[in-house]
Design a protein around this motif. Sequence first.
Motif, short mmCIF file in Angstrom:
data_model
loop_
_atom_site.label_atom_id
_atom_site.label_comp_id
_atom_site.label_asym_id
_atom_site.label_seq_id
_atom_site.Cartn_x
_atom_site.Cartn_y
_atom_site.Cartn_z
N PHE A 87 0.87 -1.18 0.00
CA PHE A 87 0.00 0.00 0.00
C PHE A 87 0.90 1.23 0.00
N MET A 88 0.72 2.08 -1.00
CA MET A 88 1.60 3.24 -1.17
C MET A 88 0.81 4.54 -1.12
N ALA A 110 12.06 7.89 -6.73
CA ALA A 110 12.46 6.89 -7.72
C ALA A 110 11.92 5.51 -7.37
N GLU A 111 11.93 5.16 -6.08
CA GLU A 111 11.40 3.87 -5.66
C GLU A 111 9.90 3.78 -5.91
N ALA A 112 9.20 4.89 -5.67
CA ALA A 112 7.76 4.91 -5.92
C ALA A 112 7.46 4.73 -7.41
N ALA A 126 6.41 13.02 -2.82
CA ALA A 126 6.79 12.18 -1.68
C ALA A 126 5.93 10.93 -1.66
N ALA A 127 6.46 9.89 -1.01
CA ALA A 127 5.70 8.63 -0.96
C ALA A 127 6.06 7.85 0.30
N GLY A 128 5.12 7.03 0.75
CA GLY A 128 5.33 6.10 1.85
C GLY A 128 4.81 4.74 1.45
N LEU A 129 5.40 3.68 1.98
CA LEU A 129 5.02 2.32 1.58
C LEU A 129 4.78 1.45 2.82
N GLY A 227 2.86 -6.67 -9.70
CA GLY A 227 3.35 -6.36 -8.36
C GLY A 227 3.07 -4.94 -7.90
N CYS A 228 2.27 -4.20 -8.63
CA CYS A 228 1.99 -2.81 -8.28
C CYS A 228 1.20 -2.76 -6.96
N PRO A 229 1.59 -1.89 -6.04
CA PRO A 229 0.81 -1.76 -4.80
C PRO A 229 -0.50 -1.02 -5.05
#
Length: 366
Positions: A87-88, A110-112, A126-129, A227-229
């Motif tokens: 979940f992102m 970049a990771e997102a 910005a992003a959180g996972l 594999g996409c959240p």
Amino acid sequence: MSATYDVVIVGGGIAGLSLASALAGQCSVALVEAEQTLAYHTSARSARQLIPSYGPPVVQELTVRTLELIASRDAGLPEPVLTPRGFMLIGDDATVRAEASGHMHRITHAEAMELCPALVPESFSAAGLDTGSFACNAPVLLEDHRRRAEAGGVDIITGARVHSAQRLGSGWELGAGQEGFQAAVVVNAAGAWADELAVLSGVEKLGLQPYRRTAAIVDVAHPLPAGCPMVAAADDSFYFRPEGGQVLISPSEHVPSGPEDAKPYPGDIEGLVARLNTITTLGIRGVSKAWTGLRTEAADGVPVAGFDAEARGFFWLAGQGGYGFQTSSGISELAAGLILAGQDGGASPASRTAEALAATRWSIRR
């Protein structure tokens, strides 16, 4: 003549079914559902994602416990309930920081983009996972609860809307459809109709408010990778996730509603499609189907599980909001313990968690 049980559960959604399976074999139980089929309303319209980082602390605690309980039974099911799916959260730095919880960690831009290459890079900063999040096979979970309940002797009656309920001697007498019931405990698991059931029963309502939440399955020119959240806006303005070769999307609206068989409002999905076609490269081409569910909430946003303050033997299991599936096994385990222990009225809750969910808490009434 009325059939007599220890407990009558009103409501055959995920809340009522999970409690029925938790109580099965430990006391006599009937579950009555107004519709002809179980899980007809909100429980059939779930986003099917269990997210440990979603919700206030007590909800996150119950989510972790629910995941543990479901995982312990998954091996014995014809297909698993749980499948890992991240979940992102995306948005600006301040909003992501404010919404990210202890179960979520920050990731780089970049990771997102690597996780969800369909995002337009300039659409977020910005992003959180949450890597402990799971896709939930809701039909399998519901069927497992139904099977376990019936195997433990629970009587499930559908097409039986409660039309009368009154305190009688040391228990309750209910009329539902063409049937009559007597029970020491009545469980109000009626979802969006929970306050209405309370009023019908002569119990003071808690001010539980249903809110609309619409979703749709859309056809896309460029499907998301397997594999996409699940991706959600940190400002709670949308979410989307893979659905096979299609995509599930939601405008995440939070619009007050009366208890009803909710339907999408014109423009809700169309507006989100236009936005997503700007901030992603999905290329949404059409809507396959759309629906609306009702998320019923208490004033403080925390579910209610506990005996009423005044009405002896009246147990609230309601106000789950958007946390119904992800807290279901944990909250039913707690509720079953309270019911079987005979907690009632002014009795002290058995734990810190029970205290946080109690129908007697000061923060609940509007």
